[in-house]
Design an enzyme around this catalytic site. Structure first.
Site, PDB file in Angstrom:
ATOM      1  N   GLU A  45      40.547  33.093  28.971  1.00 13.78           N
ATOM      2  CA  GLU A  45      41.802  33.865  29.017  1.00 13.78           C
ATOM      3  C   GLU A  45      43.017  32.952  28.891  1.00 13.78           C
ATOM      4  OE1 GLU A  45      41.633  36.497  32.429  1.00 13.78           O
ATOM      5  OE2 GLU A  45      40.507  37.963  31.275  1.00 13.78           O
ATOM      6  N   GLU A  92      33.812  39.930  28.587  1.00 12.74           N
ATOM      7  CA  GLU A  92      34.074  40.488  29.923  1.00 12.74           C
ATOM      8  C   GLU A  92      34.492  41.933  29.739  1.00 12.74           C
ATOM      9  OE1 GLU A  92      36.781  38.567  32.676  1.00 12.74           O
ATOM     10  OE2 GLU A  92      36.131  36.585  32.003  1.00 12.74           O
TER      11      GLU A  92
HETATM   12  C1  BGP Z   1      39.446  38.055  34.363  1.00 13.93           C
HETATM   13  C2  BGP Z   1      38.855  36.714  34.702  1.00 13.93           C
HETATM   14  C3  BGP Z   1      37.646  36.736  35.546  1.00 13.93           C
HETATM   15  C4  BGP Z   1      37.454  37.934  36.428  1.00 13.93           C
HETATM   16  C5  BGP Z   1      38.006  39.227  35.875  1.00 13.93           C
HETATM   17  C6  BGP Z   1      38.112  40.333  36.898  1.00 13.93           C
HETATM   18  O1  BGP Z   1      40.837  37.957  34.296  1.00 13.93           O
HETATM   19  O2  BGP Z   1      38.502  35.985  33.541  1.00 13.93           O
HETATM   20  O3  BGP Z   1      37.546  35.496  36.183  1.00 13.93           O
HETATM   21  O4  BGP Z   1      37.699  37.699  37.740  1.00 13.93           O
HETATM   22  O5  BGP Z   1      39.250  39.078  35.269  1.00 13.93           O
HETATM   23  O6  BGP Z   1      39.257  40.156  37.686  1.00 13.93           O
HETATM   24  P1  BGP Z   1      39.262  40.306  39.237  1.00 13.93           P
HETATM   25  O7  BGP Z   1      38.238  39.358  39.738  1.00 13.93           O
HETATM   26  O8  BGP Z   1      40.639  39.957  39.670  1.00 13.93           O
HETATM   27  O9  BGP Z   1      38.912  41.716  39.522  1.00 13.93           O
END
Ligand code: BGP
Length: 490
Positions: free
Chosen positions: A197, A388
């Site tokens: 990201e 993701e």
């Molecule tokens: C993205 C990241 C992840 C992950 C995901 C979910 O931004 O790459 O590391 O955590 O989001 O976010 P969160 O854990 O805040 O729910």
């Protein structure tokens, strides 16, 4: 029609959110190790001691007081220290992934497990061997590793003593680390991502009200990004030289932006938001040069970057082989004053009346995934991966231990459907890795109860729990989807 036969199905994690073992076998600390837990409504804090030895805390993006040092404080809880102890459970976890039918597993390497301060000349052997064992275990189960080299976890030493990525010395230090992983894991890993990201450095700016931004903040953020672009391009080149079979990608936080109204000013603003938030990074990493609108973005905040001729050459020579992204939600863009705003992940916008939102304010919008896939494929014509996608939700464990997470199954199926629609429309999509196939520490809030997993982990926000793993209903739903290559969605 439908997905190609060799489509990769799997899940994605990050070292700092699942490994635990934060100070075991020679690992050095990262910023996440001095970051406390938070909740949906209260923030995480980064802790320190000031020059007089007094403890204190700041929020993400705020600056440490002069003379202060990051520190682990006794009365605070740091969820990333233990994660879900993947470090000691990886064999059991990989067996469960295999049982679901995974053919790909995305994970990251912790830089400070290999280079505890980031400045050592030789890597920490225990760290190198840990990842080798994980990759071998994956191969045993015919699961292809997809490895993120940097997932938000620069060694703390580099943050504290080098000023983090705005210092271009990190490019060379990252090169040493990247060279190590490509060399050590040659033959075991073929799919790589350089920076997770990467666009969030820009998306974070202006998202939070508690920070007053100056032009210097923009200057630092764009320089930080430039240095990461060069580091990424150099890593791509080295990775190809070490093993021409390597497929190396960028990783973008994918958010689909919609104009809130048909006001032409909103339409233009929306386009500019795509440029700043999404295209800026993808263009540099896929096309190997800065886009024309970069000059406008820099001028808006009086940014003057340190870019050398050599940097430009490296950017051109290190374009990525594939475009990968996370997708959780869409958001709206407007130039009008609105009261009802929603903030989720790295976005903030007016509430979209056509959508529903999760308990954490993340819009539920499968259509936005199709929009994003089609838009991006058309722009770059490179293989895409959704690396993701997922739903963080509160789960209830029934008396008999079962977990009926129909909401997660619905989210999964609806996104798989639109993803297939995009493929039917011509998008070259190669794989899908669900975020957090096993519950892990939330990056945004540090919570365990914001659960994404198909596999439940008995671990809680107060640090209690025995880390036992169990299957949720969604475990079996995903197993069916994978077995039918996305056809069984009823
Ligand atoms: C993205 C990241 C992840 C992950 C995901 C979910 O931004 O790459 O590391 O955590 O989001 O976010 P969160 O854990 O805040 O729910």
């Amino acid at each position: 029609m439908g997905l190609p036969k060799n489509f990769f199905w799997g899940g994605a994690t990050a070292a700092n959110q699942c490994e635990g073992a934060w100070n075991v076998d020679g690992r050095g600390p990262a910023l996440t190790d001095v970051t406390t837990g938070g909740t949906a409504t209260s923030p995480r804090y980064i802790t320190y001691v000031d020059e007089n030895g007094n403890p204190g805390k700041i929020r993400s993006g705020e600056k440490l007081p002069k003379g202060a040092r990051y520190a682990v404080l006794e009365d605070c809880l740091y969820p990333n220290h233990d994660g879900i102890d993947f470090y000691h459970h990886y064999k059991e976890d990989i067996a469960l992934f295999a049982e679901m039918g995974f053919t790909m597993f995305r994970m990251s390497i912790s830089w400070s497990r290999l280079y505890p301060t980031g400045t050592e000349l030789e890597p920490n052997k225990a760290g190198v061997e840990f990842y080798r064992s994980v990759f071998e275990e994956l191969r045993k189960h015919n699961i292809e590793p997809l490895v993120t080299i940097w997932h938000f976890d620069t060694p703390l030493y580099l943050v504290e003593h080098y000023g983090d990525w705005k210092n271009r010395e990190l490019i060379d230090l990252f090169e040493r680390y990247a060279r190590t992983v490509f060399t050590e894991y040659k033959g075991l890993v073929k799919y790589w991502l350089t920076f997770n990201e990467i666009n969030n450095t820009i998306n974070f700016l202006g998202k939070e009200d508690y920070i007053t931004l100056t032009d210097q903040d923009y200057q630092d953020a764009y320089q930080h990004l430039h240095n990461q672009f060069v580091a990424s391009a150099r890593a791509v080149k080295i990775g190809h030289a070490i093993d021409p079979e390597n497929m190396i990608g960028c990783m973008i936080c994918g958010i689909t932006y919609y104009p809130l109204t048909p006001d032409p000013a909103d339409i233009l603003e929306n386009r500019h938001t795509w440029e700043k938030g999404i295209f800026y990074c993808g263009d540099v990493q896929c096309k190997g040069k800065y886009p024309t609108y970069a000059k406008r973005l820099w001028a808006e905040h009086n940014v003057h970057l340190d870019i050398t001729e050599q940097d430009l050459k490296e950017l051109a020579e290190g374009t990525v082989d594939m475009y990968t992204f996370s997708y959780y939600m869409s958001t709206t863009v407007t130039t009008h004053q609105v009261k009802d705003t929603v903030s989720g992940n790295f976005s903030r916008g007016a509430r979209n009346p056509y959508l529903q939102y999760s308990d954490w304010g993340w819009a539920y919008d499968p259509c936005g995934l199709q929009y994003y896939l089609e838009m991006i494929y058309d722009r770059y014509e490179k293989p895409l991966f959704v690396v993701e996608n997922g739903l963080g939700a509160y789960d209830t464990v029934e008396d008999d231990g079962s977990i009926h997470d129909q909401y997660r199954i619905d989210y999964l199926k609806s996104h798989v459907k639109t993803m297939i629609q995009a493929v039917d429309n011509g998008v070259d999509l190669r794989g899908y890795t669900w975020w957090g196939p096993i519950d892990l520490v939330s990056a945004g809030t540090g919570e365990m109860r914001k659960r994404y997993g198909f596999i439940y982990v008995n671990k809680h926000d107060d640090g209690t729990g025995d880390n036992a793993r169990s299957r949720k209903d969604s475990f079996y739903a995903y197993q069916k989807i994978i077995a039918s290559n996305g056809e069984d969605l009823d």
